[in-house]
Motif scaffolding. Structure first.
Motif, PDB file in Angstrom:
ATOM      1  N   LEU A  45       0.845  -1.187   0.000  1.00 15.10           N
ATOM      2  CA  LEU A  45       0.000   0.000   0.000  1.00 15.10           C
ATOM      3  C   LEU A  45       0.883   1.240   0.000  1.00 15.10           C
ATOM      4  CD1 LEU A  45      -2.959   0.902   0.133  1.00 15.10           C
ATOM      5  CD2 LEU A  45      -2.752   0.937   2.612  1.00 15.10           C
ATOM      6  N   PHE A  46       0.608   2.179  -0.899  1.00 14.24           N
ATOM      7  CA  PHE A  46       1.409   3.397  -1.048  1.00 14.24           C
ATOM      8  C   PHE A  46       2.895   3.051  -1.189  1.00 14.24           C
ATOM      9  CE2 PHE A  46      -2.209   4.688   1.712  1.00 14.24           C
ATOM     10  CZ  PHE A  46      -2.913   5.385   0.755  1.00 14.24           C
ATOM     11  N   THR A  47       3.185   2.086  -2.026  1.00 12.84           N
ATOM     12  CA  THR A  47       4.534   1.550  -2.167  1.00 12.84           C
ATOM     13  C   THR A  47       5.586   2.597  -2.546  1.00 12.84           C
ATOM     14  OG1 THR A  47       3.560  -0.569  -2.776  1.00 12.84           O
ATOM     15  CG2 THR A  47       5.880  -0.266  -3.269  1.00 12.84           C
ATOM     16  N   PRO A  48       5.381   3.414  -3.572  1.00 10.06           N
ATOM     17  CA  PRO A  48       6.432   4.394  -3.912  1.00 10.06           C
ATOM     18  C   PRO A  48       6.702   5.379  -2.781  1.00 10.06           C
ATOM     19  CG  PRO A  48       4.851   4.208  -5.706  1.00 10.06           C
ATOM     20  CD  PRO A  48       4.292   3.455  -4.558  1.00 10.06           C
ATOM     21  N   TRP A  49       5.655   5.846  -2.120  1.00  6.71           N
ATOM     22  CA  TRP A  49       5.839   6.784  -1.011  1.00  6.71           C
ATOM     23  C   TRP A  49       6.608   6.131   0.131  1.00  6.71           C
ATOM     24  CZ3 TRP A  49       5.149  11.720  -1.719  1.00  6.71           C
ATOM     25  CH2 TRP A  49       4.286  12.152  -2.720  1.00  6.71           C
ATOM     26  N   ALA A  50       6.294   4.875   0.422  1.00  7.30           N
ATOM     27  CA  ALA A  50       6.993   4.166   1.498  1.00  7.30           C
ATOM     28  C   ALA A  50       8.475   4.005   1.161  1.00  7.30           C
ATOM     29  CB  ALA A  50       6.349   2.801   1.735  1.00  7.30           C
ATOM     30  N   ILE A  51       8.789   3.710  -0.088  1.00 10.62           N
ATOM     31  CA  ILE A  51      10.187   3.553  -0.491  1.00 10.62           C
ATOM     32  C   ILE A  51      10.936   4.881  -0.369  1.00 10.62           C
ATOM     33  CG2 ILE A  51      11.725   3.017  -2.410  1.00 10.62           C
ATOM     34  CD1 ILE A  51       9.596   1.027  -3.376  1.00 10.62           C
ATOM     35  N   TYR A  52      10.312   5.973  -0.825  1.00 12.84           N
ATOM     36  CA  TYR A  52      10.973   7.281  -0.728  1.00 12.84           C
ATOM     37  C   TYR A  52      11.184   7.692   0.728  1.00 12.84           C
ATOM     38  CZ  TYR A  52      10.283   7.914  -5.720  1.00 12.84           C
ATOM     39  OH  TYR A  52      10.319   7.772  -7.081  1.00 12.84           O
ATOM     40  N   LEU A  53      10.210   7.420   1.584  1.00 11.35           N
ATOM     41  CA  LEU A  53      10.371   7.748   3.008  1.00 11.35           C
ATOM     42  C   LEU A  53      11.475   6.910   3.648  1.00 11.35           C
ATOM     43  CD1 LEU A  53       6.723   8.266   4.256  1.00 11.35           C
ATOM     44  CD2 LEU A  53       8.553   9.952   4.143  1.00 11.35           C
TER      45      LEU A  53
ATOM     46  N   ARG B  43      20.551  -2.388   2.898  1.00  8.97           N
ATOM     47  CA  ARG B  43      19.259  -1.698   2.858  1.00  8.97           C
ATOM     48  C   ARG B  43      19.180  -0.772   1.654  1.00  8.97           C
ATOM     49  NH1 ARG B  43      19.081   0.135   9.112  1.00  8.97           N
ATOM     50  NH2 ARG B  43      19.033  -1.944  10.022  1.00  8.97           N
ATOM     51  N   LEU B  44      20.264  -0.071   1.385  1.00 12.38           N
ATOM     52  CA  LEU B  44      20.284   0.845   0.253  1.00 12.38           C
ATOM     53  C   LEU B  44      20.135   0.097  -1.070  1.00 12.38           C
ATOM     54  CD1 LEU B  44      20.644   3.769  -0.683  1.00 12.38           C
ATOM     55  CD2 LEU B  44      23.091   3.342  -0.750  1.00 12.38           C
ATOM     56  N   MET B  45      20.809  -1.032  -1.214  1.00 13.11           N
ATOM     57  CA  MET B  45      20.687  -1.822  -2.443  1.00 13.11           C
ATOM     58  C   MET B  45      19.262  -2.332  -2.630  1.00 13.11           C
ATOM     59  SD  MET B  45      24.320  -3.890  -2.801  1.00 13.11           S
ATOM     60  CE  MET B  45      23.863  -5.082  -1.600  1.00 13.11           C
ATOM     61  N   LEU B  46      18.613  -2.768  -1.550  1.00 13.00           N
ATOM     62  CA  LEU B  46      17.233  -3.234  -1.640  1.00 13.00           C
ATOM     63  C   LEU B  46      16.298  -2.101  -2.030  1.00 13.00           C
ATOM     64  CD1 LEU B  46      15.084  -5.419  -1.217  1.00 13.00           C
ATOM     65  CD2 LEU B  46      14.971  -4.693   1.165  1.00 13.00           C
ATOM     66  N   LEU B  47      16.465  -0.928  -1.440  1.00  7.40           N
ATOM     67  CA  LEU B  47      15.598   0.195  -1.770  1.00  7.40           C
ATOM     68  C   LEU B  47      15.810   0.668  -3.210  1.00  7.40           C
ATOM     69  CD1 LEU B  47      15.718   2.220   1.544  1.00  7.40           C
ATOM     70  CD2 LEU B  47      13.784   0.951   0.609  1.00  7.40           C
ATOM     71  N   ILE B  48      17.048   0.683  -3.662  1.00 10.05           N
ATOM     72  CA  ILE B  48      17.310   1.071  -5.048  1.00 10.05           C
ATOM     73  C   ILE B  48      16.690   0.061  -6.011  1.00 10.05           C
ATOM     74  CG2 ILE B  48      19.136   1.320  -6.781  1.00 10.05           C
ATOM     75  CD1 ILE B  48      20.814   2.659  -4.587  1.00 10.05           C
ATOM     76  N   PHE B  49      16.791  -1.222  -5.687  1.00  9.76           N
ATOM     77  CA  PHE B  49      16.153  -2.244  -6.518  1.00  9.76           C
ATOM     78  C   PHE B  49      14.647  -2.023  -6.574  1.00  9.76           C
ATOM     79  CE2 PHE B  49      13.845  -6.291  -6.635  1.00  9.76           C
ATOM     80  CZ  PHE B  49      14.172  -6.698  -7.912  1.00  9.76           C
ATOM     81  N   LEU B  50      14.022  -1.755  -5.430  1.00  9.57           N
ATOM     82  CA  LEU B  50      12.580  -1.539  -5.399  1.00  9.57           C
ATOM     83  C   LEU B  50      12.180  -0.282  -6.169  1.00  9.57           C
ATOM     84  CD1 LEU B  50      11.718  -2.529  -1.736  1.00  9.57           C
ATOM     85  CD2 LEU B  50      11.181  -3.794  -3.819  1.00  9.57           C
ATOM     86  N   LEU B  51      13.044   0.723  -6.172  1.00 13.31           N
ATOM     87  CA  LEU B  51      12.760   1.930  -6.941  1.00 13.31           C
ATOM     88  C   LEU B  51      12.867   1.693  -8.440  1.00 13.31           C
ATOM     89  CD1 LEU B  51      14.483   4.760  -4.900  1.00 13.31           C
ATOM     90  CD2 LEU B  51      12.050   4.516  -5.384  1.00 13.31           C
ATOM     91  N   LEU B  52      13.740   0.782  -8.856  1.00  6.49           N
ATOM     92  CA  LEU B  52      13.947   0.510 -10.274  1.00  6.49           C
ATOM     93  C   LEU B  52      12.918  -0.443 -10.870  1.00  6.49           C
ATOM     94  CD1 LEU B  52      17.836   0.244 -10.399  1.00  6.49           C
ATOM     95  CD2 LEU B  52      16.405   2.155 -11.127  1.00  6.49           C
ATOM     96  N   VAL B  53      12.235  -1.231 -10.027  1.00  6.62           N
ATOM     97  CA  VAL B  53      11.221  -2.163 -10.518  1.00  6.62           C
ATOM     98  C   VAL B  53      10.002  -1.359 -10.981  1.00  6.62           C
ATOM     99  CG1 VAL B  53       9.620  -3.994  -9.835  1.00  6.62           C
ATOM    100  CG2 VAL B  53      11.960  -4.045  -9.030  1.00  6.62           C
TER     101      VAL B  53
END
Length: 76
Positions: free
Chosen positions: A13-21, A48-58
């Motif tokens: 839920l609100f995935t992009p916002w959660a990733i940016y936060l 953690r940074l690698m996981l967040l960057i991966f989630l941002l690129l998907v």
């Protein structure tokens, strides 16, 4: 912030916002700890940074099993 955003990512839920936060939180916490004591060992931050960057690129089209998709939130 980490608990709430983590739960939002789990349910989708609100995935992009959660990733940016989470990215913003990671930057602030890393800077804060580096200010208190020079932090050369970044092992706890890097994964953690690698996981967040991966989630941002998907692409968001791959979020097929999420509440965002089921509720139509963020759909163009």
């Amino acid at each position: 912030i980490e608990l709430v955003c983590g739960l939002l990512l789990i349910v989708g839920l609100f995935t992009p916002w959660a990733i940016y936060l989470l990215c913003l939180d990671l930057i602030i916490v890393s800077a804060g700890f580096s200010y208190a004591k020079t932090m050369w060992d970044t092992n706890h931050v890097m994964f953690r940074l690698m996981l967040l960057i991966f989630l941002l690129l998907v692409p968001e089209t791959h979020y097929c099993i999420s509440l965002d998709t089921l509720l139509g939130i963020g759909a163009d």
